[in-house]
Write a protein that holds these residues in place. Structure first.
Motif, mmCIF file in Angstrom:
data_model
loop_
_atom_site.group_PDB
_atom_site.id
_atom_site.type_symbol
_atom_site.label_atom_id
_atom_site.label_comp_id
_atom_site.label_asym_id
_atom_site.label_seq_id
_atom_site.Cartn_x
_atom_site.Cartn_y
_atom_site.Cartn_z
ATOM 1 N N MET A 15 0.839 -1.176 0.000
ATOM 2 C CA MET A 15 0.000 0.000 0.000
ATOM 3 C C MET A 15 0.893 1.251 0.000
ATOM 4 O O MET A 15 1.679 1.437 0.923
ATOM 5 N N LYS A 16 0.774 2.062 -1.021
ATOM 6 C CA LYS A 16 1.634 3.238 -1.137
ATOM 7 C C LYS A 16 1.088 4.353 -0.243
ATOM 8 O O LYS A 16 0.026 4.919 -0.514
ATOM 9 N N THR A 17 1.846 4.669 0.792
ATOM 10 C CA THR A 17 1.400 5.598 1.822
ATOM 11 C C THR A 17 2.283 6.836 1.865
ATOM 12 O O THR A 17 3.513 6.731 1.860
ATOM 13 N N PHE A 18 1.651 8.000 1.942
ATOM 14 C CA PHE A 18 2.361 9.272 2.089
ATOM 15 C C PHE A 18 1.989 9.918 3.417
ATOM 16 O O PHE A 18 0.830 9.867 3.837
ATOM 17 N N LEU A 19 2.982 10.530 4.068
ATOM 18 C CA LEU A 19 2.733 11.362 5.230
ATOM 19 C C LEU A 19 2.456 12.790 4.781
ATOM 20 O O LEU A 19 3.032 13.256 3.797
ATOM 21 N N VAL A 20 1.595 13.482 5.520
ATOM 22 C CA VAL A 20 1.390 14.913 5.320
ATOM 23 C C VAL A 20 1.600 15.594 6.664
ATOM 24 O O VAL A 20 0.988 15.214 7.672
ATOM 25 N N LYS A 57 -5.722 -5.803 2.955
ATOM 26 C CA LYS A 57 -5.970 -5.233 1.629
ATOM 27 C C LYS A 57 -6.921 -6.074 0.777
ATOM 28 O O LYS A 57 -7.638 -5.554 -0.071
ATOM 29 N N SER A 58 -6.932 -7.358 0.987
ATOM 30 C CA SER A 58 -7.780 -8.233 0.175
ATOM 31 C C SER A 58 -9.243 -8.199 0.606
ATOM 32 O O SER A 58 -10.120 -8.657 -0.125
ATOM 33 N N LYS A 61 1.090 -1.837 8.890
ATOM 34 C CA LYS A 61 1.357 -3.264 8.710
ATOM 35 C C LYS A 61 0.054 -4.061 8.769
ATOM 36 O O LYS A 61 -0.184 -4.956 7.947
ATOM 37 N N ASP A 62 -0.801 -3.719 9.729
ATOM 38 C CA ASP A 62 -2.081 -4.415 9.871
ATOM 39 C C ASP A 62 -2.997 -4.135 8.673
ATOM 40 O O ASP A 62 -3.701 -5.043 8.192
ATOM 41 N N PRO A 94 -6.787 9.402 -2.664
ATOM 42 C CA PRO A 94 -6.095 8.120 -2.419
ATOM 43 C C PRO A 94 -7.092 6.955 -2.426
ATOM 44 O O PRO A 94 -8.241 7.118 -2.003
ATOM 45 N N ARG A 95 -6.654 5.830 -2.884
ATOM 46 C CA ARG A 95 -7.534 4.660 -3.001
ATOM 47 C C ARG A 95 -8.217 4.321 -1.683
ATOM 48 O O ARG A 95 -9.417 4.005 -1.651
ATOM 49 N N TYR A 96 -7.468 4.389 -0.588
ATOM 50 C CA TYR A 96 -8.016 4.015 0.718
ATOM 51 C C TYR A 96 -8.320 5.233 1.596
ATOM 52 O O TYR A 96 -8.584 5.079 2.796
ATOM 53 N N GLY A 97 -8.283 6.421 1.011
ATOM 54 C CA GLY A 97 -8.644 7.607 1.765
ATOM 55 C C GLY A 97 -7.512 8.161 2.616
ATOM 56 O O GLY A 97 -6.324 7.975 2.324
#
Length: 250
Positions: free
Chosen positions: A1-6, A212-213, A206-207, A126-129
């Motif tokens: 999951m590609k995650t960015f911090l803001v 994701k599935s 991680k959780d 973002p896909r997952y908000g």
């Protein structure tokens, strides 16, 4: 999951939140950092007022140091040397920022120490908000500077991670972390809290990766106000004095 911090270019956290940011820069679960430019003369003026008035001299000194320091250059270097994205933006909701997020294929945003209001388009990009680190124990502690008021009232202090919606401090609660630190030094408390936050975010990511599935990767608690819920606002100078009178350094 590609995650960015803001996060923000200037915070009042000792080290300008660098402990939190750098810990996650080293994590393979975080892939980029966006800093919202909030540096202006009002922040420097507020810092000087806190120092000169002796209302919150330690906070004022950290704010000035973070304003004029080079922590953002170090954050940039931490991300870029690991091949991760870094960007400073003036408006997190701008068309340019949304385009950058889309081009980077960001799937999840973690909002940490900004006071930016995330509009609908941003929340849906973002896909997952988006998820937020709220510096209070939800659902009871809502609003601004909840960690300050917890020190003032000698109540439990900590943070909550929740899904973001169009309402402030709303959305399912994914994690609540109590920070058991000395109530006698506010700046030490929020610095130690920031390190615990980074560990909690890493574990949560991680959780979420494991889920994701599933149809809904989030499984949080309802964020509904109770009889104990209080809505907080920014403290005034007299509140800073009161906190000191009650034995807490700030």
């Amino acid at each position: 999951m590609k995650t960015f911090l803001v996060s923000s270019t200037v915070t009042f956290v000792p080290g300008n939140y660098e402990g939190f940011i750098n810990h996650l820069a080293k994590s393979d679960r975080v892939h980029g950092l966006i800093l919202v430019e909030n540096r202006d003369w009002k922040i420097a003026a507020k810092a000087m007022l806190l120092i000169i008035s002796f209302a919150a001299p330690r906070m004022g000194m950290h704010l000035l140091k973070n304003y004029f320091g080079k922590s953002n250059a170090r954050k940039k270097a931490m991300f870029e040397k690991r091949g991760k994205a870094f960007r400073i933006v003036s408006d997190i909701n701008s068309v340019e920022t949304l385009r950058f997020i889309q081009e980077e294929n960001v799937e999840l945003i973690v909002n940490a120490r900004t006071r930016s209001f995330f509009k609908k388009n941003l929340l849906q990009t973002p896909r997952y908000g988006c998820i937020n680190i709220h510096h209070g124990l939800l659902p009871e502690q809502r609003g601004l500077m909840c960690d300050f008021w917890a020190h003032m009232e000698k109540t439990k202090f900590g943070f909550s991670i929740h899904q973001m919606t169009s309402k402030l401090d709303d959305g399912p609660i994914l994690h609540v972390g109590e920070v058991k630190t000395s109530p006698s030094n506010y700046m030490t408390s929020i610095f130690e809290g920031s390190l615990i936050e980074s560990q909690a975010i890493e574990k949560l990511l991680k959780d979420l990766e494991k889920n994701k599935s599933s149809e809904n990767i989030f499984s949080g608690l309802e964020n509904i106000k109770t009889e104990k819920t209080k809505y907080r606002s920014n403290p005034g100078l007299m509140d800073f004095y009161k906190l000191q009178w009650r034995g807490t350094k700030i």
